[in-house]
Design a protein around this motif. Structure first.
Motif, mmCIF file in Angstrom:
data_model
loop_
_atom_site.group_PDB
_atom_site.id
_atom_site.type_symbol
_atom_site.label_atom_id
_atom_site.label_comp_id
_atom_site.label_asym_id
_atom_site.label_seq_id
_atom_site.Cartn_x
_atom_site.Cartn_y
_atom_site.Cartn_z
ATOM 1 N N SER A 3 10.723 -17.125 -12.755
ATOM 2 C CA SER A 3 12.147 -17.425 -12.880
ATOM 3 C C SER A 3 12.675 -16.880 -14.203
ATOM 4 O O SER A 3 11.948 -16.807 -15.194
ATOM 5 C CB SER A 3 12.386 -18.931 -12.794
ATOM 6 O OG SER A 3 11.769 -19.592 -13.879
ATOM 7 N N ASP A 31 14.534 -14.325 -9.211
ATOM 8 C CA ASP A 31 14.527 -15.789 -9.171
ATOM 9 C C ASP A 31 15.254 -16.277 -10.419
ATOM 10 O O ASP A 31 14.654 -16.510 -11.467
ATOM 11 C CB ASP A 31 13.087 -16.298 -9.146
ATOM 12 C CG ASP A 31 13.025 -17.824 -9.091
ATOM 13 O OD1 ASP A 31 14.074 -18.441 -8.811
ATOM 14 O OD2 ASP A 31 11.944 -18.384 -9.345
ATOM 15 N N ARG A 33 16.943 -18.648 -12.852
ATOM 16 C CA ARG A 33 16.889 -20.056 -13.239
ATOM 17 C C ARG A 33 18.225 -20.485 -13.846
ATOM 18 O O ARG A 33 18.793 -21.507 -13.490
ATOM 19 C CB ARG A 33 15.757 -20.254 -14.253
ATOM 20 C CG ARG A 33 15.608 -21.674 -14.785
ATOM 21 C CD ARG A 33 14.434 -21.767 -15.766
ATOM 22 N NE ARG A 33 14.709 -21.129 -17.049
ATOM 23 C CZ ARG A 33 14.214 -19.984 -17.469
ATOM 24 N NH1 ARG A 33 13.417 -19.269 -16.677
ATOM 25 N NH2 ARG A 33 14.498 -19.489 -18.663
ATOM 26 N N TRP A 65 21.456 -21.939 -8.636
ATOM 27 C CA TRP A 65 21.383 -21.450 -10.006
ATOM 28 C C TRP A 65 22.216 -22.326 -10.935
ATOM 29 O O TRP A 65 23.310 -22.782 -10.570
ATOM 30 C CB TRP A 65 21.908 -20.024 -10.094
ATOM 31 C CG TRP A 65 21.170 -19.025 -9.245
ATOM 32 C CD1 TRP A 65 19.942 -19.173 -8.667
ATOM 33 C CD2 TRP A 65 21.636 -17.730 -8.857
ATOM 34 N NE1 TRP A 65 19.589 -18.044 -7.963
ATOM 35 C CE2 TRP A 65 20.619 -17.140 -8.061
ATOM 36 C CE3 TRP A 65 22.795 -17.002 -9.113
ATOM 37 C CZ2 TRP A 65 20.743 -15.863 -7.517
ATOM 38 C CZ3 TRP A 65 22.918 -15.724 -8.577
ATOM 39 C CH2 TRP A 65 21.902 -15.164 -7.792
#
Length: 460
Positions: A3, A31, A33, A65
């Motif tokens: 992430s 990914d 975060r 998110w």
């Protein structure tokens, strides 16, 4: 896939919805975060408007998110993995001055070319170096993805002065010519049939093109696009944000390469300047048009039901910048080895320029950054202009970093779009005074000029 935390400085920009759309399209490659949108106090209202729209877009995509809006750059930068920069020091009013003051002297007024481009660099380079100082402390392993103009000079300052080797500069201009060339050769606009090889400087590059079977079609494209006797019945304009005066076919034919759209300012200066002077008289310079377009965009962005990028954003100019930034991040993060045109270290790709200079070149984007394709040497007609422009860029960077007035004057002298002499010096002095709030490195010189009676008249 680990992430990541992405920080966008200049998060209140009207381009931000395109950036968010680009990240959403790549949700399976990135990914995310946290996504932080950062701006300054003067940009607070726009940040809040576009930030709320960004949240709606992410929610509509079914993603969780964490999106943060802040005026605290240091808070945002802590532990960032990628930092993108899309800010404008002095906001659009500074761009309007950059365009209108030179035109009041009968010289080209443009955001990244001529005197306007030099002053945008003067305002921007100290800020990017300040961001890098914060990054050294707060996110020492982050990549810096810059699409703040003038992108080439800003990227060069970041790498060579700031020492941030993990910097990549981006521009949307190659994307426009990539699409136009496909149309000219009978393919769909979004096709990837043709291989393009670009080299030069930001807003001052050339390119060659090949078919999938290895046949070079550069000469054929020159005929189809620039030969007035073979003009195509299609819209193949390479740029929507500058006047589309036609290049001189004979000159392009001699080049044997396809020019950048911005080469119009250098190859057909007279036509471009005359068009700008007409727009200047009517208060329809590009900067003034953009300011009106941007006001309309933010009215759209306020709509609580709007959760997607509106089509009107394409009128803003610079479309595809943000999507390119997202692809660059995805390619670095996943070692995708995507072919992209970026501003990066020369490393011998162009033999006509210093090894450590920053160039704009087709590169393979790897997990360790761009690997530029080798170009070699240019023919004399292009080589001389390229070396002149690189010398001008290096002189601009020197002046921007040191506040050296002599270097600033010399940069004006070198630039092909500025008629050197007493008028150019007067213009430099006026533009320094007009930008005094954003040029602390020139503070002493500006005070001296004001004491000598130099003023900025706002009736230009």
């Amino acid at each position: 896939m680990s992430s990541i935390k992405i920080v966008t400085i200049g998060g209140g920009s009207s381009y931000t919805p395109e950036l968010i759309e680009g990240f959403i399209k790549r949700q399976h490659e990135l990914d995310i975060r946290e996504l932080w949108l950062v701006d300054i106090e003067d940009g607070k209202e726009k940040l809040e408007i576009v930030g709320e729209m960004a949240k709606r877009m992410v929610k509509a995509a079914g993603l969780d998110w964490d999106i943060h809006l802040t005026l605290d750059r240091r808070e945002a930068l802590k532990d960032a993995d990628y930092v993108t920069t899309q800010f404008r020091v002095g906001l659009l009013d500074a761009r309007i001055r950059d365009e209108r003051i030179p035109l009041s002297y009968g010289m080209t007024g443009q955001e990244t070319n001529g005197a306007g481009g030099i002053f945008k660099a003067f305002r921007t380079i100290p800020v990017i170096l300040g961001i890098i100082e914060d990054m050294k402390e707060l996110c020492p392993d982050a990549w810096l993805v810059n699409f703040t103009n003038p992108a080439g000079m800003v990227t060069e300052a970041a790498i060579k002065v700031g020492g941030w080797a993990k910097t990549v500069g981006l521009c949307n201009v190659p994307i426009g010519s990539f699409k136009s060339n496909h149309i000219a050769m009978g393919y769909e606009e979004d096709s990837t049939k043709l291989f393009h090889k670009y080299a030069g400087l930001n807003h001052f590059h050339w390119h060659r093109v090949w078919e999938p079977n290895g046949k070079e079609v550069t000469a054929e494209l020159i005929e189809r696009i620039y030969n007035p006797e073979r003009q195509l019945d299609k819209d193949i304009s390479d740029m929507k944000n500058i006047h589309q005066s036609p290049f001189q076919y004979e000159q392009v034919r001699h080049l044997g390469m396809l020019p950048c759209g911005y080469h119009r300012y250098y190859y057909i200066t007279e036509q471009m300047l005359n068009e700008q002077l007409e727009a200047y008289k009517k208060h329809e310079t590009r900067a003034e048009t953009v300011k009106r377009t941007e006001a309309e965009l933010f009215e759209l962005y306020k709509d609580p039901a709007l959760d997607y990028k509106p089509e009107q954003l394409t009128k803003r100019g610079g479309t595809h910048y943000s999507d390119a930034a997202c692809e660059l991040i995805a390619s670095i993060h996943n070692d995708k080895r995507t072919e992209m045109v970026v501003s990066t270290q020369n490393n011998g790709a162009i033999s006509d320029l210093p090894y450590d200079s920053i160039i704009e070149v087709t590169s393979v984007i790897t997990g360790h950054g761009p690997e530029p394709h080798n170009w070699g040497s240019f023919k004399p007609a292009a080589r001389g202009m390229l070396q002149l422009m690189k010398g001008m860029e290096e002189t601009v960077i020197e002046a921007a970093v040191t506040g050296n007035y002599d270097a600033a004057l010399h940069a004006f002298t070198i630039n092909p779009l500025i008629t050197s002499g007493d008028t150019a010096k007067e213009m430099l002095n006026v533009m320094l005074v007009a930008n005094k709030d954003y040029l602390p490195q020139f503070k002493d010189k500006i005070a001296e000029l004001e004491k000598a009676g130099v003023t900025f008249q706002k009736d230009w």
